[in-house]
Design a protein around this motif. Structure first.
Motif, short mmCIF file in Angstrom:
data_model
loop_
_atom_site.label_atom_id
_atom_site.label_comp_id
_atom_site.label_asym_id
_atom_site.label_seq_id
_atom_site.Cartn_x
_atom_site.Cartn_y
_atom_site.Cartn_z
N MET A 194 -10.24 -3.82 7.39
CA MET A 194 -9.73 -4.24 6.10
C MET A 194 -8.23 -4.55 6.17
N ILE A 195 -7.47 -3.70 6.86
CA ILE A 195 -6.03 -3.91 6.97
C ILE A 195 -5.72 -5.15 7.80
N GLU A 196 -6.36 -5.25 8.96
CA GLU A 196 -6.02 -6.34 9.87
C GLU A 196 -6.41 -7.70 9.32
N GLN A 197 -7.46 -7.75 8.50
CA GLN A 197 -7.92 -9.03 7.96
C GLN A 197 -7.41 -9.28 6.54
N SER A 198 -6.60 -8.40 6.02
CA SER A 198 -6.12 -8.54 4.65
C SER A 198 -5.26 -9.80 4.50
N PRO A 199 -5.38 -10.51 3.37
CA PRO A 199 -4.54 -11.70 3.14
C PRO A 199 -3.11 -11.36 2.73
N VAL A 200 -2.79 -10.07 2.56
CA VAL A 200 -1.42 -9.66 2.25
C VAL A 200 -0.93 -8.73 3.35
N ALA A 201 0.37 -8.51 3.39
CA ALA A 201 0.97 -7.66 4.42
C ALA A 201 0.52 -6.21 4.22
N MET A 202 -0.09 -5.62 5.26
CA MET A 202 -0.55 -4.24 5.18
C MET A 202 -0.27 -3.53 6.49
N ALA A 203 0.01 -2.23 6.39
CA ALA A 203 0.22 -1.39 7.57
C ALA A 203 -0.14 0.04 7.20
N SER A 204 -0.49 0.83 8.22
CA SER A 204 -0.79 2.24 8.02
C SER A 204 0.09 3.06 8.96
N LEU A 205 0.82 4.03 8.37
CA LEU A 205 1.68 4.92 9.15
C LEU A 205 1.03 6.29 9.18
N LYS A 206 0.91 6.88 10.37
CA LYS A 206 0.17 8.13 10.55
C LYS A 206 1.12 9.30 10.73
N GLY A 207 0.85 10.36 9.98
CA GLY A 207 1.56 11.61 10.19
C GLY A 207 2.95 11.63 9.58
N GLU A 208 3.55 12.84 9.63
CA GLU A 208 4.87 13.05 9.05
C GLU A 208 5.95 12.26 9.77
N ASN A 209 5.71 11.93 11.05
CA ASN A 209 6.68 11.17 11.83
C ASN A 209 6.58 9.66 11.60
N LEU A 210 5.64 9.25 10.76
CA LEU A 210 5.49 7.84 10.39
C LEU A 210 5.22 6.97 11.61
N ILE A 211 4.17 7.33 12.35
CA ILE A 211 3.79 6.56 13.53
C ILE A 211 3.04 5.31 13.10
N VAL A 212 3.45 4.16 13.63
CA VAL A 212 2.79 2.89 13.29
C VAL A 212 1.40 2.92 13.91
N ASP A 213 0.36 2.96 13.04
CA ASP A 213 -1.02 3.10 13.52
C ASP A 213 -1.78 1.79 13.45
#
Length: 508
Positions: A194-213
């Motif tokens: 869903m994120i990768e194919q979204s027509p808008v800018a989306m990202a998911s950050l994991k954990g308290e350290n804000l790891i780019v997932d």
């Protein structure tokens, strides 16, 4: 369920107001809003000024939608109404947006069985509707895949009849395919897709350290980065964010679980080694997994840099135009022809004898105009609307203090999306001094014309008399005629000076 014997309405309203769920309480057949908590006000896109208003007055965009009729039916019947996945169009930040809700209109009855209050609870399910749509699309894909697998199995069956020795290998392949299909149903896979194919800018950050997932190409384009940032912490991936508020906001969202909505916020990002300012609308939302200690933050963003810069350019142009209009003493206005409402600058109002803070409408313009000019000007306006041309007019007006002034006006129509002329944009100039000067000039020329005729007649008579006595000896008669002719040019020079003065003044 709470009983009226154990909790009074004031206590109930106080409790509901503190609820994180969207809640409102209404009363009366006109559906007056007694209370609405912050979550409900956010759904409506309104502030607390709507409390105490009727439902349709507070939320006018819902007038032509089913909700007012449903509320009245609940009030009159005392029967609770519940709906799921119900669409509603609401004005949020000046724009109409469609969202989906699960909601209930619960009738609270008094001891006589009559409706005393309506309790409104609602939950936004727009994301669920989007997910259901995605699931439906996936189901179609899976069905197609199953059909393809069925065809493959038929081929495998035919092959098994000829090649029984390969049966074990075919079974292994079939099991692998079944396992692959099962993996497609995995929740994490769907979320990533869903994120990768979204027509808008989306990202998911994991954990308290804000790891780019998880990231999609649109957000990478905004960041000015490639997929090598996946697995990095956000401060490592975007070191230019140091000193900007975004990392602090993200940590607060992670800690509190309260989403953050950014509207046209400026962010400086490094693109090819150069810091570039961008303006973004975005939301930071913490995603919670039951029983999990580690959470993720979902980022949804929209780059509105072009819109913001365009609006700023328009504001700058408007400012310069205002300066130019003020410098030239030009009044400008835009009139809505159906309502007579005018948006005018200060100079426009001054041209008609009004102060800048006073209200000035279209009717005031014609009221100030001399009566014999009104129909002519209205006809010019109608003709310009018909031809999409510019109308020009000069007309006298009377200020409220009784003084007379002259106005020079230019205007052009504007049209709505249906091609109907609904507005007129115009400019005015006070030409009273010019008109006064023209009148003075006409008066002077009239007098000058009369005064010049007399000396010319005398000169002609003297010349004719001199011609008749040209052969006679020089005498006193010759001397008197010469004296008369010497006086006349002086008078003419006086008039020439006056005329030259007029034309020099008319050059302004």
């Amino acid at each position: 369920m709470n009983s009226p014997d154990h909790i009074n309405p004031e206590q109930l309203l106080s409790i509901l107001f503190q609820s994180p769920n969207a809640t409102a309480v209404y009363t009366g057949s006109d559906i007056k809003i007694l209370s609405a908590n912050s979550a409900m006000l956010k759904f409506w896109g309104k502030d607390r000024s709507v409390i105490g208003k009727n439902f349709t007055d507070a939320i006018p965009e819902l007038i032509d939608q089913p909700f007012p009729d449903i509320l009245r039916e609940v009030w009159n019947s005392g029967i609770t109404y519940y709906a799921k996945n119900y669409p509603a169009t609401l004005e949020i930040d000046g724009e109409l947006q469609e969202s989906y809700f699960d909601f209930e209109y619960k009738a609270i009855l008094n001891e006589k069985g009559k409706t005393e209050f309506i309790l409104h609870t609602a939950f936004e399910v727009s994301e669920r509707m989007a997910a259901q749509k995605l699931v439906l699309e996936k189901s179609v894909s899976e069905q197609k895949l199953n059909e393809e697998l069925s065809a493959i199995n038929e081929e495998y069956t035919a092959t098994n009849e000829e090649l029984s020795s390969t049966n074990e290998e075919l079974m292994t392949a079939e099991n692998s395919l079944i396992k692959l299909i099962a993996e497609l149903h995995d929740k994490e896979k769907r979320f990533r897709f869903m994120i990768e194919q979204s027509p808008v800018a989306m990202a998911s950050l994991k954990g308290e350290n804000l790891i780019v997932d998880i990231v999609n190409d649109i957000v990478l384009n905004i960041w000015g980065k490639d997929r090598s940032v996946v697995g990095m912490t956000l401060p490592e991936a975007l070191p230019e964010l140091k000193g900007q508020p975004f990392l602090g906001i993200l940590k607060k969202v992670y800690k509190t679980g309260k989403p953050f909505y950014g509207n046209e916020l400026k962010v400086s990002l490094s693109h090819n080694g150069n810091l570039t300012d961008r303006y973004l609308n975005f939301v930071y939302h913490r995603t919670n997994v039951d029983g999990a200690e580690e959470h993720s933050i979902l980022i949804v963003a929209n780059d509105v840099t072009e819109q913001v810069l365009a609006r700023k350019n328009v504001d700058e142009i408007n400012t310069r135009l205002e300066i130019a209009l003020d410098a030239s003493s030009l009044g400008s206005t835009e009139v809505h022809l159906a309502t007579g409402v005018m948006k005018s600058n200060d100079q426009f109002k001054r041209n008609f004898g009004f102060e800048p803070e006073e209200e000035f409408v279209y009717a005031d313009l014609f009221e100030a105009m001399f009566p014999e000019y009104r129909e002519k000007v209205k006809a010019l306006v109608k003709e310009s609307i018909r031809t999409n041309g510019i109308y020009k007019a000069e007309y006298p007006i009377k200020w409220r203090d009784g003084s007379t002034h002259w106005i020079q006006a230019h205007g052009r129509p504007r049209y709505d999306e249906n091609g109907k002329g609904d507005r007129m944009v115009g400019m005015t100039l006070d030409i009273t001094d010019k008109k006064l000067f023209e009148q003075q000039k006409d008066d002077f020329l009239s007098i000058a014309s009369h005064e010049l005729k007399t000396p010319i007649t005398v000169v002609k008579a003297c010349l004719q008399f001199l011609y008749r006595i040209k052969d006679q000896p020089f005498s006193d008669t010759h001397i008197r005629i010469r004296q008369i002719l010497q006086k006349r040019p002086l008078r003419k020079r006086v008039f020439r000076i006056g005329i030259r003065s007029i034309y020099m003044q008319s050059d302004y």
